[in-house]
Scaffold this motif. Structure first.
Motif, PDB file in Angstrom:
ATOM      1  N   MET A 227       0.852  -1.185   0.000  1.00  0.00           N
ATOM      2  CA  MET A 227       0.000   0.000   0.000  1.00  0.00           C
ATOM      3  C   MET A 227       0.886   1.233   0.000  1.00  0.00           C
ATOM      4  O   MET A 227       1.250   1.747   1.061  1.00  0.00           O
ATOM      5  N   GLY A 228       1.284   1.668  -1.209  1.00  0.00           N
ATOM      6  CA  GLY A 228       2.180   2.811  -1.300  1.00  0.00           C
ATOM      7  C   GLY A 228       3.554   2.471  -0.756  1.00  0.00           C
ATOM      8  O   GLY A 228       4.201   1.523  -1.208  1.00  0.00           O
ATOM      9  N   ASP A 229       3.971   3.220   0.258  1.00  0.00           N
ATOM     10  CA  ASP A 229       5.296   3.016   0.833  1.00  0.00           C
ATOM     11  C   ASP A 229       5.304   1.976   1.946  1.00  0.00           C
ATOM     12  O   ASP A 229       6.354   1.682   2.512  1.00  0.00           O
ATOM     13  N   GLU A 258       1.233  -3.902  10.029  1.00  0.00           N
ATOM     14  CA  GLU A 258       2.086  -3.289   9.025  1.00  0.00           C
ATOM     15  C   GLU A 258       3.508  -3.789   9.208  1.00  0.00           C
ATOM     16  O   GLU A 258       3.946  -4.050  10.328  1.00  0.00           O
ATOM     17  N   MET A 259       4.211  -3.940   8.096  1.00  0.00           N
ATOM     18  CA  MET A 259       5.609  -4.348   8.182  1.00  0.00           C
ATOM     19  C   MET A 259       6.435  -3.577   7.151  1.00  0.00           C
ATOM     20  O   MET A 259       5.915  -3.114   6.135  1.00  0.00           O
ATOM     21  N   SER A 260       7.712  -3.475   7.422  1.00  0.00           N
ATOM     22  CA  SER A 260       8.637  -2.861   6.488  1.00  0.00           C
ATOM     23  C   SER A 260       9.243  -3.948   5.599  1.00  0.00           C
ATOM     24  O   SER A 260       9.063  -5.150   5.842  1.00  0.00           O
ATOM     25  N   LYS A 261       9.990  -3.536   4.596  1.00  0.00           N
ATOM     26  CA  LYS A 261      10.713  -4.506   3.781  1.00  0.00           C
ATOM     27  C   LYS A 261      11.696  -5.293   4.638  1.00  0.00           C
ATOM     28  O   LYS A 261      11.886  -6.504   4.438  1.00  0.00           O
ATOM     29  N   ALA A 293       4.263  -7.311  -8.723  1.00  0.00           N
ATOM     30  CA  ALA A 293       5.603  -6.811  -9.045  1.00  0.00           C
ATOM     31  C   ALA A 293       6.229  -6.026  -7.910  1.00  0.00           C
ATOM     32  O   ALA A 293       7.460  -5.948  -7.807  1.00  0.00           O
ATOM     33  N   VAL A 294       5.397  -5.464  -7.033  1.00  0.00           N
ATOM     34  CA  VAL A 294       5.931  -4.735  -5.877  1.00  0.00           C
ATOM     35  C   VAL A 294       6.829  -5.647  -5.040  1.00  0.00           C
ATOM     36  O   VAL A 294       7.835  -5.209  -4.476  1.00  0.00           O
TER      37      VAL A 294
END
Length: 344
Positions: A227-229, A258-261, A293-294
């Motif tokens: 979701m966006g960033d 929510e999680m980060s890369k 693809a994200v």
């Protein structure tokens, strides 16, 4: 995760639509006579049913049905499709809020649902003009500024039913809730056999998969939605998370929304399901490709086991969130990705 499309509709369009749509969905004299005859026949053998559901705060409320509802307003995908799947489309006087196309096998029923394309979700004034005896929707809409307060409707003799997995207050979203909703509606509309058959199909798919994977190494799974960033994570308290667990899998990151890369790399799941939502009018293939693809095309995520082993799959939001009769599709999609060997 309340999803509306207000940004797609101008204020002018809403004002015009609300003024016109109530009149546009009023039954003809012929249909009123048919509904009246049907109601008389159904009421003759109807046994009162008391159902526990919820209000806008998540508090439990009870409503006793003394006859089969004949003037139902259905708002949102799952509400519409549950009525069709149970063969109850002739009880619906107006429906709103499709995010995705109705499945081909439900198109005939959908044609009888008096669907209103100009307004995604109506307000209480519009609903009042329709004179419903039941409103079926999501919890996020049962506010005073939207569909209206549950207690106020109930006091007027209008039943309300919200999908249990949209109950406000942070309650866990589970397969059992989806089963309960379908069975409750089966009781309310005196179609228990149809409702039981839908639920048993879902339960049988879970049981079949569990039996087939006994003794196999547990698959670690992440269900994510870019979701966006940010990346939204479907953890243990989500319907998708419950599906994964009941199918014998393990959530790679059961906590948090929510999680980060970096978080995704740290938990390194065996399988990743990427959630997509193809709105009406969008090109589904393009939406699916860009969403996947994200994860698969990001160099920062190239070391993920799921990416390297080509085990990144797509799953539609409507199949794993307040899914109603689409719950079976969610179960099958997750099972196929977790255990591809079973479908060979």
């Amino acid at each position: 995760m309340f999803r509306t499309r207000w940004h797609r509709i101008t204020v002018f369009t809403i004002a015009c639509a609300l003024a016109l749509c109530a009149c546009g969905v009023q039954p003809t004299d012929s249909s009123e006579n048919t509904m009246a005859s049907q109601a008389t026949a159904e009421t003759a053998s109807y046994q009162p049913v008391t159902i526990t559901n919820y209000d806008f705060t998540g508090k439990e409320v009870q409503h006793t049905y003394t006859q089969v509802p004949q003037r139902v307003v259905a708002v949102y995908q799952g509400s519409i499709e549950t009525m069709i799947a149970l063969g109850l489309e002739d009880h619906v006087i107006a429906s709103y809020g499709l995010d995705n196309e109705v499945k081909p096998e439900w198109q005939e029923g959908f044609a009888a649902m008096h669907y209103q394309e100009t307004v995604f979700a109506p307000d209480k004034e519009t609903i009042t003009l329709l004179q419903p005896d039941m409103i079926l929707s999501w919890g996020s809409l049962f506010g005073d500024t939207m569909l209206g307060d549950v207690s106020a409707w109930n006091e007027k003799g209008v039943a309300t039913y919200m999908n249990s997995n949209t109950r406000p207050g942070g309650y866990p979203r589970t397969l059992e809730n989806e089963y309960t909703d379908i069975l409750n509606l089966g009781r309310i509309f005196a179609v228990e056999d149809r409702a039981q058959a839908l639920v048993e199909e879902m339960q049988a798919e879970i049981a079949r998969t569990e039996e087939a994977v006994q003794g196999k190494e547990t698959v670690r799974v992440a269900v994510v939605e870019p979701m966006g960033d940010s990346i939204s994570n479907y953890g243990a308290n989500t319907l998708a998370g419950d599906m994964v667990t009941q199918l014998g899998g393990e959530l790679a990151n059961p906590d948090g929304n929510e999680m980060s890369k970096e978080d995704l790399l740290a938990c390194d799941p065996d399988v990743i399901f990427v959630v997509y939502m193809a709105y009406s009018g969008d090109d589904p293939e393009s939406v699916m490709a860009s969403q996947k693809a994200v994860i698969t095309e990001d160099p920062a995520l190239a070391s993920l086991s799921a990416v390297q082993n080509d085990r990144v799959y797509l799953v539609m939001l409507g199949d794993i969130y307040a899914a109603g009769p689409r719950t079976i599709d969610g179960i099958q999609t997750l099972a196929a990705g977790m255990y591809p060997e079973l479908s060979k």
